[in-house]
Design an enzyme around this catalytic site. Structure first.
Site, PDB file in Angstrom:
ATOM      1  N   TYR A 203       0.826  -1.199   0.000  1.00 28.94           N
ATOM      2  CA  TYR A 203       0.000   0.000   0.000  1.00 28.94           C
ATOM      3  C   TYR A 203       0.869   1.261   0.000  1.00 28.94           C
ATOM      4  CZ  TYR A 203      -4.323  -2.683   0.434  1.00 28.94           C
ATOM      5  OH  TYR A 203      -5.370  -3.530   0.190  1.00 28.94           O
ATOM      6  N   SER A 204       0.610   2.205   0.917  1.00 29.60           N
ATOM      7  CA  SER A 204       1.262   3.517   0.818  1.00 29.60           C
ATOM      8  C   SER A 204       2.723   3.530   1.223  1.00 29.60           C
ATOM      9  CB  SER A 204       0.493   4.552   1.642  1.00 29.60           C
ATOM     10  OG  SER A 204      -0.685   4.937   0.955  1.00 29.60           O
ATOM     11  N   ALA A 205       3.252   2.425   1.720  1.00 29.02           N
ATOM     12  CA  ALA A 205       4.702   2.371   1.893  1.00 29.02           C
ATOM     13  C   ALA A 205       5.396   2.515   0.546  1.00 29.02           C
ATOM     14  CB  ALA A 205       5.114   1.070   2.579  1.00 29.02           C
TER      15      ALA A 205
ATOM     16  N   LYS B  34       4.939   4.937  -1.377  1.00 33.19           N
ATOM     17  CA  LYS B  34       5.237   6.357  -1.567  1.00 33.19           C
ATOM     18  C   LYS B  34       6.699   6.672  -1.275  1.00 33.19           C
ATOM     19  CE  LYS B  34       0.585   8.308  -0.826  1.00 33.19           C
ATOM     20  NZ  LYS B  34      -0.262   7.129  -0.588  1.00 33.19           N
TER      21      LYS B  34
ATOM     22  N   TYR C  81      -3.537  14.541   3.341  1.00 32.87           N
ATOM     23  CA  TYR C  81      -2.952  13.341   2.769  1.00 32.87           C
ATOM     24  C   TYR C  81      -3.600  12.989   1.428  1.00 32.87           C
ATOM     25  CZ  TYR C  81      -1.064   8.575   2.679  1.00 32.87           C
ATOM     26  OH  TYR C  81      -0.413   7.417   2.335  1.00 32.87           O
TER      27      TYR C  81
END
Length: 391
Positions: A67-69, A71, A157
């Site tokens: 997921y957003s890791a 980014k 966010y």
């Protein structure tokens, strides 16, 4: 008892203990954790089940969607371009992406995209999911979108849109999609098992995610029965027009099936990175020092990349958050291992970060998607790293 594979260096035994406790007490099904210290691996552990439906075990090479890791990986690509002089973070986005200037966005800086200050958390008209996965229709929709607050005056966010926004800048500057840039310039030199856009041949190594459903749907609880600190957030969840909801409804349908082959094969630089804990830790280790002769960012570039750009109440999450130019910075809820650390969390519990002061780089991935204040798995592992360093 879950069988734990891998090894830890002397002194880091508390991390093994915490990792085993995550399976025994905190809900892990399949997971891996890796820690580097001064460019060398000191923890590399895995265990559990990669696919509960078939019983396939989690092995050393199991891949996990984080997921957003993701980014953190995408931000690293942008800073590498800045280091080479190809990208100026203080230039208007429209310098590299002329169409982006539409609807009052001519003065939005690249830096504001990275630090969630652009006011582009949502779309007035969601893009059909199939078109969004093909990239260009979503980039065009964001180029045409009006900001939802005055850019540069607040932060919120950009959970979904961030990847297309930064990714399109990377594509315009480098001539390569963000996933291809990452593969060639970051993954290949370091030998990282990490993909933004999964090759078909790697699909069989990916774990199957299990989603924990909350015991209580807070949106059904009367407001007066909620703790004071939750009331504003729950009110936002109840409001379909809130930023908290709209930020995750930029496609039609809003729900994205991240287990599907089509989604995993697409490039979603905010949210569909797939790799190992080892790859996350190794990438972060190469940001703060050399790893087998490779360093991704020079010290001056790293200092600029990790300097706080936005902090305080988040317009989307409605809690305090802190961002540099693309990385999350430590907060009370996510202290990492010290005040100078930087990195990124992912939905459900995944985490990658580096702490240059302590020479630590950390990666944790798992297939049981829990999240929320009751999820202590990543925190317990980070606490164990701290205890190990204190010995």
């Amino acid at each position: 008892m879950t069988t734990i594979g891998g090894e830890v260096a002397p002194g880091f035994e508390p991390v093994r203990e915490a990792f085993a406790a995550n399976f025994a007490q905190h809900g892990d099904i399949g997971a891996a954790v890796c820690v580097y210290q001064y460019g060398q691996p000191v923890v590399d552990l895995w265990g559990g089940v990669a696919d509960p439906e078939t019983g396939r075990p989690w092995t050393r090479d199991t891949l996990q969607l984080v997921y957003s890791a993701t980014k953190g990986a995408t931000a690293t690509a942008a800073h590498m371009l800045a280091q080479r002089g190809a990208l100026d973070l203080d230039a208007p986005v429209a310098k590299y992406w002329p169409e982006f200037a539409a609807n009052g966005k001519a003065d939005i800086l690249v830096r504001w995209l990275l630090s969630h200050q652009a006011g582009l958390v949502a779309l007035d008209q969601p893009v059909p999911l199939k078109e969004a996965l093909s990239w260009q229709p979503m980039a065009a929709a964001l180029a045409a979108q009006r900001p939802l607050w005055t850019p540069g005056t607040a932060h919120g966010y950009h959970g979904r849109t961030w990847g297309w926004l930064i990714g399109e800048v990377i594509r315009r500057v480098s001539g390569r999609t963000p996933g291809r840039f990452f593969a060639a310039e970051i993954a290949a030199p370091l030998g990282l098992d990490f993909f933004i856009g999964l090759p078909a041949g790697e699909r069989d190594r990916v774990s199957r995610m299990v989603y924990q459903r909350p015991d209580v749907d807070l949106t059904t609880v009367p407001a007066e029965s909620l703790p004071e600190e939750l009331r504003e957030l729950v009110a936002a969840w109840r409001d379909p027009d809130s930023f908290s909801n709209r930020a995750y409804a930029v496609t039609d349908p809003a729900e994205i099936g991240f287990d599907s082959p089509e989604v995993q094969a697409a490039e979603l630089p905010a949210s569909n990175g797939i790799g190992t804990a080892r790859a996350l830790a190794r990438m972060y280790a190469a940001l703060i020092g050399e790893v087998d002769g490779v360093r991704l960012l020079a010290p001056a570039t790293l200092a600029s990349a990790t300097r706080e750009q936005a902090g305080g109440k988040d317009q989307v999450m409605l809690i305090p958050s802190r961002f540099s130019a693309g990385y999350m910075l430590p907060t009370e809820a996510n202290p990492m291992t010290g005040p100078n650390a930087f990195g990124h969390t992912g939905r459900g519990g995944s985490l990658g970060f580096a702490d240059p002061e302590r020479g630590i780089a950390f990666g944790y991935v798992m297939n049981h998607i829990i999240g929320g204040p009751d999820d202590v798995r990543a925190t317990s592992l980070v606490d164990a790293v701290r205890r190990s360093l204190g010995k």
